[in-house]
Write a protein that holds these residues in place. Structure first.
Motif, PDB file in Angstrom:
ATOM      1  N   ALA A  61       0.813  -1.220   0.000  1.00  0.00           N
ATOM      2  CA  ALA A  61       0.000   0.000   0.000  1.00  0.00           C
ATOM      3  C   ALA A  61       0.847   1.270   0.000  1.00  0.00           C
ATOM      4  CB  ALA A  61      -0.931  -0.006   1.217  1.00  0.00           C
ATOM      5  N   THR A  62       2.144   1.150   0.283  1.00  0.00           N
ATOM      6  CA  THR A  62       3.028   2.319   0.245  1.00  0.00           C
ATOM      7  C   THR A  62       4.050   2.195  -0.882  1.00  0.00           C
ATOM      8  OG1 THR A  62       4.438   1.262   1.899  1.00  0.00           O
ATOM      9  CG2 THR A  62       2.842   2.863   2.710  1.00  0.00           C
ATOM     10  N   SER A  63       3.841   1.219  -1.745  1.00  0.00           N
ATOM     11  CA  SER A  63       4.768   0.989  -2.849  1.00  0.00           C
ATOM     12  C   SER A  63       4.894   2.228  -3.738  1.00  0.00           C
ATOM     13  CB  SER A  63       4.278  -0.211  -3.665  1.00  0.00           C
ATOM     14  OG  SER A  63       5.023  -0.335  -4.832  1.00  0.00           O
ATOM     15  N   TYR A  64       3.803   2.978  -3.856  1.00  0.00           N
ATOM     16  CA  TYR A  64       3.856   4.171  -4.720  1.00  0.00           C
ATOM     17  C   TYR A  64       4.957   5.114  -4.267  1.00  0.00           C
ATOM     18  CZ  TYR A  64       1.477   6.863  -1.054  1.00  0.00           C
ATOM     19  OH  TYR A  64       1.177   7.499   0.122  1.00  0.00           O
ATOM     20  N   SER A  65       5.167   5.221  -2.951  1.00  0.00           N
ATOM     21  CA  SER A  65       6.215   6.143  -2.504  1.00  0.00           C
ATOM     22  C   SER A  65       7.547   5.437  -2.275  1.00  0.00           C
ATOM     23  CB  SER A  65       5.778   6.899  -1.246  1.00  0.00           C
ATOM     24  OG  SER A  65       5.805   6.056  -0.132  1.00  0.00           O
ATOM     25  N   ASN A  66       7.537   4.207  -1.820  1.00  0.00           N
ATOM     26  CA  ASN A  66       8.802   3.526  -1.533  1.00  0.00           C
ATOM     27  C   ASN A  66       9.482   2.984  -2.781  1.00  0.00           C
ATOM     28  OD1 ASN A  66       8.687   3.985   1.241  1.00  0.00           O
ATOM     29  ND2 ASN A  66       7.288   2.250   1.518  1.00  0.00           N
ATOM     30  N   HIS A  67       8.681   2.679  -3.806  1.00  0.00           N
ATOM     31  CA  HIS A  67       9.272   2.118  -5.029  1.00  0.00           C
ATOM     32  C   HIS A  67       8.865   2.883  -6.283  1.00  0.00           C
ATOM     33  CE1 HIS A  67      10.265  -0.994  -2.272  1.00  0.00           C
ATOM     34  NE2 HIS A  67       9.022  -1.374  -2.110  1.00  0.00           N
ATOM     35  N   GLY A  68       8.044   3.881  -6.132  1.00  0.00           N
ATOM     36  CA  GLY A  68       7.613   4.648  -7.314  1.00  0.00           C
ATOM     37  C   GLY A  68       6.694   3.863  -8.234  1.00  0.00           C
ATOM     38  N   ILE A  69       6.083   2.811  -7.710  1.00  0.00           N
ATOM     39  CA  ILE A  69       5.146   2.018  -8.520  1.00  0.00           C
ATOM     40  C   ILE A  69       3.866   1.820  -7.710  1.00  0.00           C
ATOM     41  CG2 ILE A  69       4.758  -0.197  -9.701  1.00  0.00           C
ATOM     42  CD1 ILE A  69       7.888  -0.484  -9.613  1.00  0.00           C
ATOM     43  N   LYS A  70       2.744   2.199  -8.290  1.00  0.00           N
ATOM     44  CA  LYS A  70       1.490   2.036  -7.564  1.00  0.00           C
ATOM     45  C   LYS A  70       1.071   0.570  -7.568  1.00  0.00           C
ATOM     46  CE  LYS A  70      -0.825   6.475  -8.207  1.00  0.00           C
ATOM     47  NZ  LYS A  70       0.233   7.373  -8.613  1.00  0.00           N
ATOM     48  N   MET A  71       0.749   0.079  -6.406  1.00  0.00           N
ATOM     49  CA  MET A  71       0.186  -1.264  -6.300  1.00  0.00           C
ATOM     50  C   MET A  71      -1.123  -1.126  -5.513  1.00  0.00           C
ATOM     51  SD  MET A  71       2.479  -3.024  -7.894  1.00  0.00           S
ATOM     52  CE  MET A  71       2.156  -4.753  -7.618  1.00  0.00           C
ATOM     53  N   VAL A  72      -2.055  -2.009  -5.790  1.00  0.00           N
ATOM     54  CA  VAL A  72      -3.344  -1.918  -5.089  1.00  0.00           C
ATOM     55  C   VAL A  72      -3.588  -3.215  -4.321  1.00  0.00           C
ATOM     56  CG1 VAL A  72      -5.784  -1.347  -5.302  1.00  0.00           C
ATOM     57  CG2 VAL A  72      -4.180  -0.580  -7.063  1.00  0.00           C
ATOM     58  N   PRO A  73      -3.261  -3.208  -3.012  1.00  0.00           N
ATOM     59  CA  PRO A  73      -3.483  -4.426  -2.245  1.00  0.00           C
ATOM     60  C   PRO A  73      -4.952  -4.624  -1.866  1.00  0.00           C
ATOM     61  CG  PRO A  73      -2.507  -2.736  -0.843  1.00  0.00           C
ATOM     62  CD  PRO A  73      -2.595  -2.146  -2.228  1.00  0.00           C
ATOM     63  N   PHE A  74      -5.382  -5.862  -1.948  1.00  0.00           N
ATOM     64  CA  PHE A  74      -6.697  -6.269  -1.446  1.00  0.00           C
ATOM     65  C   PHE A  74      -6.428  -7.336  -0.400  1.00  0.00           C
ATOM     66  CE2 PHE A  74      -7.902  -4.375  -5.408  1.00  0.00           C
ATOM     67  CZ  PHE A  74      -9.199  -3.916  -5.244  1.00  0.00           C
ATOM     68  N   TYR A  75      -6.492  -6.937   0.853  1.00  0.00           N
ATOM     69  CA  TYR A  75      -6.205  -7.888   1.928  1.00  0.00           C
ATOM     70  C   TYR A  75      -7.537  -8.384   2.493  1.00  0.00           C
ATOM     71  CZ  TYR A  75      -4.908  -9.509   6.608  1.00  0.00           C
ATOM     72  OH  TYR A  75      -4.788 -10.253   7.762  1.00  0.00           O
ATOM     73  N   ILE A  76      -7.810  -9.663   2.255  1.00  0.00           N
ATOM     74  CA  ILE A  76      -9.086 -10.221   2.714  1.00  0.00           C
ATOM     75  C   ILE A  76      -8.840 -11.229   3.825  1.00  0.00           C
ATOM     76  CG2 ILE A  76      -9.112 -11.863   0.763  1.00  0.00           C
ATOM     77  CD1 ILE A  76     -12.227 -11.678   0.942  1.00  0.00           C
ATOM     78  N   TYR A  77      -9.588 -11.116   4.887  1.00  0.00           N
ATOM     79  CA  TYR A  77      -9.336 -11.935   6.078  1.00  0.00           C
ATOM     80  C   TYR A  77     -10.651 -12.133   6.826  1.00  0.00           C
ATOM     81  CZ  TYR A  77      -9.506  -7.136   7.764  1.00  0.00           C
ATOM     82  OH  TYR A  77      -9.900  -5.844   8.001  1.00  0.00           O
ATOM     83  N   TYR A  78     -10.596 -13.019   7.784  1.00  0.00           N
ATOM     84  CA  TYR A  78     -11.706 -13.195   8.715  1.00  0.00           C
ATOM     85  C   TYR A  78     -11.902 -11.877   9.440  1.00  0.00           C
ATOM     86  CZ  TYR A  78     -13.565 -17.894   9.699  1.00  0.00           C
ATOM     87  OH  TYR A  78     -14.284 -19.054   9.711  1.00  0.00           O
ATOM     88  N   SER A  79     -13.006 -11.250   9.245  1.00  0.00           N
ATOM     89  CA  SER A  79     -13.242  -9.914   9.786  1.00  0.00           C
ATOM     90  C   SER A  79     -12.856  -9.778  11.276  1.00  0.00           C
ATOM     91  CB  SER A  79     -14.714  -9.605   9.567  1.00  0.00           C
ATOM     92  OG  SER A  79     -15.187  -8.662  10.425  1.00  0.00           O
ATOM     93  N   MET A  80     -13.153 -10.800  12.051  1.00  0.00           N
ATOM     94  CA  MET A  80     -12.897 -10.722  13.491  1.00  0.00           C
ATOM     95  C   MET A  80     -11.403 -10.611  13.791  1.00  0.00           C
ATOM     96  SD  MET A  80     -14.771 -10.672  16.196  1.00  0.00           S
ATOM     97  CE  MET A  80     -15.118 -11.274  17.835  1.00  0.00           C
ATOM     98  N   PHE A  81     -10.571 -11.106  12.874  1.00  0.00           N
ATOM     99  CA  PHE A  81      -9.127 -11.096  13.136  1.00  0.00           C
ATOM    100  C   PHE A  81      -8.460  -9.923  12.418  1.00  0.00           C
ATOM    101  CE2 PHE A  81     -10.336 -15.757  13.129  1.00  0.00           C
ATOM    102  CZ  PHE A  81     -10.633 -15.750  14.483  1.00  0.00           C
ATOM    103  N   GLY A  82      -9.258  -8.919  12.167  1.00  0.00           N
ATOM    104  CA  GLY A  82      -8.737  -7.714  11.525  1.00  0.00           C
ATOM    105  C   GLY A  82      -8.487  -6.638  12.560  1.00  0.00           C
ATOM    106  N   PHE A  83      -9.421  -5.696  12.620  1.00  0.00           N
ATOM    107  CA  PHE A  83      -9.193  -4.528  13.476  1.00  0.00           C
ATOM    108  C   PHE A  83      -8.789  -4.885  14.891  1.00  0.00           C
ATOM    109  CE2 PHE A  83     -10.939  -2.139  10.059  1.00  0.00           C
ATOM    110  CZ  PHE A  83     -10.346  -0.898  10.206  1.00  0.00           C
TER     111      PHE A  83
END
Ligand SMILES: Cc1ncc(C[n+]2csc(CCOP(=O)(O)OP(=O)(O)O)c2C)c(N)n1
Ligand SMILES: [Mg+2]
Length: 884
Positions: free
Chosen positions: A582-604
């Motif tokens: 998600a920070t690749s645009y600034s750290n590597h100059g290449i935009k990447m779009v992460p989609f991180y999918i997980y069991y909702s309860m084990f997120g926030f």
């Protein structure tokens, strides 16, 4: 080693074996062990590196004879370092003198100055380096020293330093710690919540390899450095992912642990040795470990230690002793350390007490540190950790050197300032020193020229954060046409809709390869396994085995250029991958779009701290809480059923959170999010909850696209409804059913609205309210909620699969009385139907609430509510879900 080694003298080998056998027989295990340990440490001391035990002697890994020549001018570097030390101290002292209580850490940078200065002068590659910029995770509370160097390099002004910890000052402040959010041109990584830096650095190094192996980035030898506290290493996150780094052979990764043996309250390991313990953990995890314990002043003593007594003594003492030696001085060291053995005492008879007290330690010796860095950056096939022994508060003397009080010590008295000046040979008069002025070299001075040249040769100043990424073209919404059209009679879940969406997206020839699906071992749960074959699972070694399901169409396909990051059961690692992508645009100059999918309860609730850091680092991407909803996930029970992540999401400033009902909503929200991230360069994270309840998805109604993004759109309504129902996510089904009951059983026709985001509605309404507050004489603005709902001041019943506070967020902005139904309380394993009744969010409770609301308004007789209770068998004796 032994397997590769050819035995050139088997007879000699046999003799050694026989003598061990002999000792075993005649003197037992203890004696044999002693002999072997002595042999091993003797051999190691002579330079033989024996790989298979976790600890080496408590000595430097690199012997003096193996040290490269120092490439810099020691004298100039020392004066530069001294002035940087001074300013770092003065920043904290001044800040607290002028604004008591503003805080700051003096003693961390004091211990770490040499670690950083050697690297600034000789190691770190800057943004203009032909091989690209190294990525550096600075130890959070060493920030004053990093600012001080930037000041000496003339990147920051005196005013900036004056405003340390004064973010709101007019001229712009310097943030307390590395916060890219507050200083977006300077800091790159948010590190000060301890433990996040180490694991994020590991996953950053891994993500760099991912980009290279997928052909998105060239391998140029860029490194990731992470500077960490020894106390920080106690965080489970710090050491939890060490084996990933060795398994993935991350030789682009260097940890530097600042082993000052102290944290805030006291020693990290008073009764043992933290350096040895860390060595064991890192070696055990397969890392290359370089210990830099002793400075050059110790070389001779250690080399002359023929009897092994010095080593014995070094091994005996614990960190608590070592700390005491720092504070007590030479006579104490002579008596208590060397004095334990008369022969050992003899070896230091020619050294004065002052000599003994000032014998330097490894982390304060540039020669030793340079040797360590040189070896670390040239090490191949695995990560390296440098364990550098330092002194906390080095140079602060009575004011805090090696003492437990250092964190609270923010003010130095006049004598302490003078002795700091003397200790580092600084050129201030008494009068001037006592004012703790900021100071730097003239532009024409040799010191200034020296550091500028060094940085120029290494590609420019650091830290620096830039965004050189090109925009990414987002395909038109119509690529999701099949999702916008609805499913007709087919019943599917929102999760399945999302999987379809990501399948379409990854096939797009423009943006497809920039999508980074991230999953912690739940791909099959979410029905994402078709992507295994289509995209491949990233594996730096490819697939060295034939998978058990290789015969099947959807087999578990690993590939060196695989696109999916399958992180295993490892949410902290997965979110670290998310943060890297998600920070690749600034750290590597290449935009990447992460989609991180997980069991909702084990997120926030599990990794919110990382999500907060993502906000700080201006991350961009999508978080998808799968199997969400307290009553929608039915069989899994209390620890799985998420009914509150939307509260956390609502409180996280950069997060736009949506709880969606239909495939067209998902398409519109994700499409909008991608536009913001990829075309408009907005630093936003979208959080979508997805559920596993199957139902029919209608086609996209006309003209509601914008409203879906804003958080509320109309499903259906008569001209003048007498009550309004708001539904959200999977509970929309209950709302629609309740509307039917209201109509068929009670002759009432409600207006029905779908809330896609309570938090977005609230934010916008609050912004409008704020504007109206500070512009009292202008025509008041109207929020989206007001615009859509204000025509009818009728009661509202809102229902979601989350705690009531989620839907109550908008209550102050909705005209008329507001009734929230929600899923407060611990979850249960049950059928969906029973759960919805248990939590009192099913269609019957919605009808009851609506009828009672109308009775309260005087529109119906209250006896109607009792009729509802009877008709739908609602049990008034049923205990509340919050209390059982
Ligand atoms: C997760 C977390 N817990 C607590 C703190 C508060 N804190 C700031 S510095 C510090 C001590 C750090 O000790 P160490 O890692 O050894 O670093 P040193 O200053 O000794 O180099 C603590 C506990 C924090 N920043 N993050
Ligand atoms: Mg420490």
């Amino acid at each position: 080693m032994s397997s590769k080694y050819k035995d050139i003298d088997p007879q000699e080998t046999n003799e050694w074996l026989e003598s061990i056998e002999d000792t075993l027989e005649n003197h037992g295990y203890e004696r044999t062990r002693h002999l072997l340990e002595t042999l091993i440490s003797f051999a190691q001391k002579k330079g033989a590196r024996l790989p298979f035990n976790t600890n080496t002697p408590f000595l430097n890994t690199i012997l003096p004879g193996q040290q490269p020549e120092y490439p810099g001018d020691r004298e100039i570097e020392r004066s530069v370092k001294s002035i940087i030390r001074w300013n770092a101290m003065a920043m904290v002292v001044k800040a607290n003198k002028e604004t008591p209580g503003i805080g700051g850490h003096i003693s961390t940078y004091a211990s770490a100055a040499t670690l950083y200065e050697v690297a600034f002068n000789h190691i770190f590659k800057g943004p203009d380096h032909e091989k690209g910029q190294d990525l550096i995770f600075f130890q959070g509370h060493a920030s004053p020293g990093i600012y001080s160097r930037a000041y000496v390099e003339r990147r920051l002004s005196k005013e900036n330093l004056h405003n340390f910890r004064r973010d709101l000052s007019k001229e712009g402040g310097l943030s307390s710690y590395p916060h890219p959010y507050l200083m977006p041109d300077f800091w790159q990584f948010a590190t000060v919540s301890m433990g996040l830096g180490p694991i994020m650095a590991i996953y950053q190094a891994r993500f760099m390899r991912y980009m290279i192996n997928r052909g998105l980035m060239e391998e140029t030898g860029r490194k990731v450095f992470a500077y960490l506290g020894d106390g920080e290493m106690d965080e489970p996150e710090s050491i939890g992912a060490l084996t990933l780094a060795s398994r993935e052979s991350l030789d682009n990764l260097v940890f530097v642990v600042n082993c000052n043996l102290q944290r805030l309250d006291g020693p990290v390991r008073g009764n043992s040795k933290v350096i040895q313990e860390l060595e064991g953990s890192f070696r055990g995890a397969g890392w290359n470990v370089i210990k830099v314990v002793w400075g050059s002043d110790w070389d001779e003593l250690i080399e002359n230690d023929m009897s092994g007594l010095l080593l014995k003594r070094l091994e005996e003492v614990v960190d608590g002793d070592l700390l005491k030696y720092v504070v007590m001085g030479g006579a104490y060291i002579r008596e208590h350390f060397f004095g334990k053995y008369p022969e050992l005492l003899e070896t230091v008879k020619n050294l004065s007490d002052e000599d003994l007290a000032s014998m330097n330690l490894g982390g304060h010796d540039p020669i030793k540190m340079f040797a360590a860095y040189s070896e670390a950056i040239n090490h191949r096939d695995g990560p390296t950790v440098i364990l550098a022994r330092t002194i906390k508060g080095y140079g602060l003397g009575e004011a805090g050197e090696g003492r437990n009080i250092t964190h609270n010590q923010k003010k130095l008295n006049e004598n302490e300032l003078l002795s700091f000046r003397d200790r580092f040979d600084l050129d201030f008069s008494d009068e001037s020193a006592m004012k703790a002025p900021f100071s730097r070299f003239e532009k024409k001075s040799i010191e200034y020229k020296y550091i500028k040249e060094k940085r120029k040769a290494l590609g420019g100043s650091l830290p620096i954060r830039q965004d050189k990424s090109a925009p990414l073209k987002v395909p038109p919404l119509s690529i999701f046409q099949e999702l916008l059209d609805g499913t007709a009679e087919r019943e599917i879940s929102t999760t399945m809709s999302f999987v379809r969406l990501i399948t379409i997206l990854t096939k797009d020839k423009n943006i497809g390869k920039h999508i980074v699906p991230i999953i912690p071992d739940e791909a099959r749960t979410f029905g994402m396994d078709p992507l295994f074959r289509q995209l491949g699972i990233y594996a730096s070694k490819g697939q060295l085995y034939e998978p058990v399901d290789s015969e099947q169409f959807l087999y578990y396909r690993e590939a060196k250029n695989g696109q999916i990051l399958e992180e295993g059961i490892n949410e902290a690692g997965a979110i670290s991958s998310f943060n890297a992508a998600a920070t690749s645009y600034s750290n590597h100059g290449i935009k990447m779009v992460p989609f991180y999918i997980y069991y909702s309860m084990f997120g926030f609730q599990r990794v919110w701290d990382f999500i907060w850091a993502a906000g700080d680092m201006r991350a961009r991407g999508f978080l998808l809480g799968g199997t969400a909803g307290r009553t929608t996930l039915n069989g899994e029970g209390l620890q799985h059923q998420d009914g509150h992540s939307h509260l956390a999401a609502a409180a996280t400033p950069n997060i736009k959170a949506y709880d969606l009902s239909y495939a067209y909503e998902i398409s519109i929200v994700i499409h909008h999010g991608m536009k913001e991230m990829c075309e408009q360069d907005k630093d936003v994270i979208y959080y979508l909850t997805l559920e596993n309840e199957n139902y029919k998805h209608p086609p996209l109604p006309k003209g509601v696209d914008e409203d879906i993004v804003k958080g509320l759109y109309k499903m259906r309504s008569t001209e003048k409804p007498i009550i309004r129902l708001l539904g959200s996510g999977p509970l929309m089904g209950e709302v629609l059913a309740a509307a039917d009951l209201l109509k068929n059983d009670w002759g009432l026709e409600p207006g029905i609205w779908n809330v896609t985001s309570f938090s977005e509605l609230r934010r916008e309404a609050e912004e409008v309210e704020r504007w109206n507050l500070i512009h009292p004489e202008e025509k008041p603005k109207k929020s989206h909620l007001e615009k859509r709902l204000s025509k009818h001041k009728v009661p509202t019943v809102a229902v979601s699969d989350y705690v009531k506070m989620v839907s109550e967020q908008i209550a102050p902005y909705v005209p008329g009385k507001y009734y929230a139904l929600g899923t407060d309380g611990f979850g249960r394993s049950e059928t969906r139907e029973n759960l919805r009744r248990f939590f009192e969010v099913d269609r019957h409770y919605i009808v009851l609430t609506a009828i009672r609301a109308l009775a309260i308004e005087g529109k119906l007789d209250i006896s109607k509510a009792d009729e509802v209770i009877k008709k739908y068998n609602i049990d008034p004796e049923k205990p509340s879900p919050i209390t059982v």
